[in-house]
Write an enzyme that holds these catalytic residues in place. Sequence first.
Site, mmCIF file in Angstrom:
data_model
loop_
_atom_site.group_PDB
_atom_site.id
_atom_site.type_symbol
_atom_site.label_atom_id
_atom_site.label_comp_id
_atom_site.label_asym_id
_atom_site.label_seq_id
_atom_site.Cartn_x
_atom_site.Cartn_y
_atom_site.Cartn_z
ATOM 1 C CD GLU A 85 -1.751 -2.419 1.270
ATOM 2 O OE1 GLU A 85 -0.619 -2.689 1.722
ATOM 3 O OE2 GLU A 85 -2.589 -3.295 0.981
ATOM 4 C CG HIS A 154 -11.553 -7.700 6.084
ATOM 5 N ND1 HIS A 154 -10.586 -8.240 6.895
ATOM 6 C CD2 HIS A 154 -11.224 -8.090 4.831
ATOM 7 C CE1 HIS A 154 -9.720 -8.919 6.158
ATOM 8 N NE2 HIS A 154 -10.081 -8.852 4.905
HETATM 9 C C1 LIG Z 1 -1.831 -4.796 4.143
HETATM 10 C C2 LIG Z 1 -2.859 -5.657 3.462
HETATM 11 N N1 LIG Z 1 -3.243 -5.358 2.209
HETATM 12 C C3 LIG Z 1 -4.175 -6.089 1.582
HETATM 13 C C4 LIG Z 1 -4.748 -7.156 2.219
HETATM 14 C C5 LIG Z 1 -5.833 -7.957 1.527
HETATM 15 N N2 LIG Z 1 -5.333 -9.289 1.210
HETATM 16 C C6 LIG Z 1 -5.553 -10.327 2.040
HETATM 17 S S1 LIG Z 1 -4.738 -11.679 1.579
HETATM 18 C C7 LIG Z 1 -4.091 -10.936 0.218
HETATM 19 C C8 LIG Z 1 -3.169 -11.684 -0.684
HETATM 20 C C9 LIG Z 1 -2.003 -12.247 0.063
HETATM 21 O O1 LIG Z 1 -1.197 -13.001 -0.761
HETATM 22 P P1 LIG Z 1 0.091 -13.730 -0.208
HETATM 23 O O2 LIG Z 1 0.915 -12.800 0.609
HETATM 24 O O3 LIG Z 1 0.760 -14.344 -1.376
HETATM 25 O O4 LIG Z 1 -0.461 -14.839 0.780
HETATM 26 P P2 LIG Z 1 -1.486 -16.018 0.523
HETATM 27 O O5 LIG Z 1 -2.859 -15.478 0.827
HETATM 28 O O6 LIG Z 1 -1.355 -16.449 -0.884
HETATM 29 O O7 LIG Z 1 -1.146 -17.082 1.502
HETATM 30 C C10 LIG Z 1 -4.524 -9.611 0.151
HETATM 31 C C11 LIG Z 1 -4.206 -8.676 -0.936
HETATM 32 C C12 LIG Z 1 -4.325 -7.436 3.526
HETATM 33 N N3 LIG Z 1 -4.839 -8.465 4.223
HETATM 34 N N4 LIG Z 1 -3.383 -6.690 4.125
#
Ligand SMILES: Cc1ncc(C[n+]2csc(CCOP(=O)(O)OP(=O)(O)O)c2C)c(N)n1
Lengths: 357, 378
Positions: A85, A154
């Site tokens: 972000e 959320h």
């Molecule tokens: C700071 C932040 N930005 C956005 C989100 C929304 N979000 C939740 S999970 C996710 C993707 C995460 O991907 P990754 O780090 O590859 O982990 P995975 O879920 O694949 O285990 C996003 C964008 C969040 N939880 N926290």
Amino acid sequence: MTTTTETPNAQPAAARKATEKTLTGVQKLPMAKAINLGLRRALERDAKTLLMGEDIGQLGGVFRVTDGLQRDFGADRVVDTPLAESGIVGTAIGLALRGYRPVLEIQFDGFIFPAFDQITTQLSKMHYRSRGRLTLPVVIRVPFGGGIGAVEHHSESPEVLFAHTAGLRVVSPSTPAEAFTMIQQAIASPDPVLFFEPKGRYWEKGEVDLDAPLADPHTPDGLGLDKARVVRSGTDVTLVAHGPTVATALKAAEAAATDGTSVEVVDLRTLSPLDTATIAESVRRTRRCIVIHEAPVLYGTGAEVAARITEECFFHLEAPVLRVGGFHMPYPVAKLEHEYLPGLDRVLDAIDRSLAF
Amino acid sequence: MSPTGPLTDDGLVRLLTHTGERVSHPEYDRYVDHLDDHALLGLLRDMVIVRRFDTEATSLQRQGELALFAQGLGQEAAQVGSGRALAPQDHVFPSYREHGVAHVRGVDLTDVLRLFRGVDHGGWDSAAHRFHLYTLVIGSHTLHATGYAMGVQRDGDVGTGDPTRDTAVITYFGDGATSQGDVNEALVFAAVNNAPVVLFCQNNQWAISEPTTRQARVPLADRGPGFGVPSVRVDGNDVLATYAVTTQALERARSGGGPTFIEAFTYRMGAHTTSDDPSRYRSSAEEEYWRQRDPIDRLGTYLQLRGAVTPEFLAGLEAEGEALGEHIRATVRTMGRPSTASMFEHVYATPHSVVESERAWFERYEASFLDAGEGSHR
Ligand SMILES: Cc1ncc(C[n+]2csc(CCOP(=O)(O)OP(=O)(O)O)c2C)c(N)n1
């Protein structure tokens, strides 16, 4: 192994949904769709407008607000960003300095904080620091507020943190029609705009005039981004709300009407600037004022409105300005959010208390 | 065309091929050679149980019993292998998908579901299990893990040579998280402080709809060395390999050798969460490719080939899975709404007048409905 293409390419024009491009006239649309169409207009109008955010491309955003836009405008205009972000806002500042108009999506309210530094220390201050030589026309769209039964982070209501920061404009639409117009005005604004979308209302439908002329975002008399709006007239008490609580206020007004109480509802539309004149005018007529918001009451919008109304309308008031809002606690678990949120009952209770003075 | 950049499988440490053959590795064999049939069957059991948990939780979400669920489907080997490498005194800082690690740390998995049902923000005793609360803000906990490790180091609990005292910290995050400033700052702090922390990245190929190629141009493990943190790429669907590389990294941490970055190359076989629709962004061919590399099948085949799997073992495992399923279904359904008063608890450790007055107001307000003998308008 199978690989995914590095940048999803825009599909050929034939694959586009013609309907979205040719929609005109008055349509009944959910707010998410109205914002989508507003973004589409802005992308069509100005080649320098870009959308940036996590999952906004092929997925169309987790709320599908940007659905179909990457397909139609390409991956250079509708950009899936890395999951960062601070990076999203920081690079948008650079792009804006270079003449682009970035429109950012923060996936959920609770995830804006990694970007808090860039927004409050950089985005908000550059125009001032440059003595007006630099403008940063950046819009940050934030789905905010509760009511969707989500897990923590959320359902936050961080709008005041930004309204408290000089140099940012902070607005929040309450209906599909407002959302359609206001998002375009926000993008047209030379100032940075925090655009708080009431996510709990994304799927509620309303009539949208897709041919409505776009008032200059900062005209003093048109309904630009500077004005509150009286959305229901009444004579006994004024309810002041913004974003998701406007619908709650209208419902309370309906309910109160059955008891013979006439309630006026003012939709703030914008928290920064705050249109004190419109609220004060209403309160001078009704003599009572209640402010409703989902964010905690302590130091919230209600505090600001109450102070200003007390200053402006002291001799007109029959009752102290009351506030109905969230409690001073981290957003509670989903199973308790309806106790936390200022619902119909709490608003009616406040109306009773106000009338009892 | 063989993939390049972050999608290449070059340099992955692997001890089991995806068809279940044991391949030797000069550096890592020694970390698994002592594992006998019993221990290997234990790893299989963990993975099967954790998958069962996933299946049950996913169907409970479909039935409306959970608000949301984040599956670990496909990542069992990365989680069980690394989790089983931990010593009891080690500490875990998870993200939100580490149910497999929770299980090996002895957390009752129904406690994890308290979060997804929306009755609790945590649900388990993180101190007792040395398994910290889940973190939903991507990457922020990697700094907490690093700070915790700096505390361990200050307390002199590294490099003493006492295997019951020397302590390591491990933190889990995804491929998407590697883009966050916090994760990069964690690498900086870990490196310059020589902190006893293992940064365990589960590269499951997707950050919701964004492929790893939207986060990086190079294998994620290449990030470590730039910060001065040694890195390993491991086949994350090979439980022996993840066990081996994590054991080595934890030993390095406990002995005072500092941090390690591990990239476990794996695949999220399910949706991102139950609200996600992966058909919008990925192909069934890709899913099929990974189905053939299923971590449970891989170890299962190997153990079959070794002749280690007995009908009794399979029957026992089946029964264990059934019992877990029943436990989960029964427990989750009885997780009631917390009391409204509980909202006001624990906002602060000491009394706070604003919270107290709001609590008192709310009690009077609720009582007014009872006094009036009417139900709420809602
Ligand atoms: C700071 C932040 N930005 C956005 C989100 C929304 N979000 C939740 S999970 C996710 C993707 C995460 O991907 P990754 O780090 O590859 O982990 P995975 O879920 O694949 O285990 C996003 C964008 C969040 N939880 N926290």
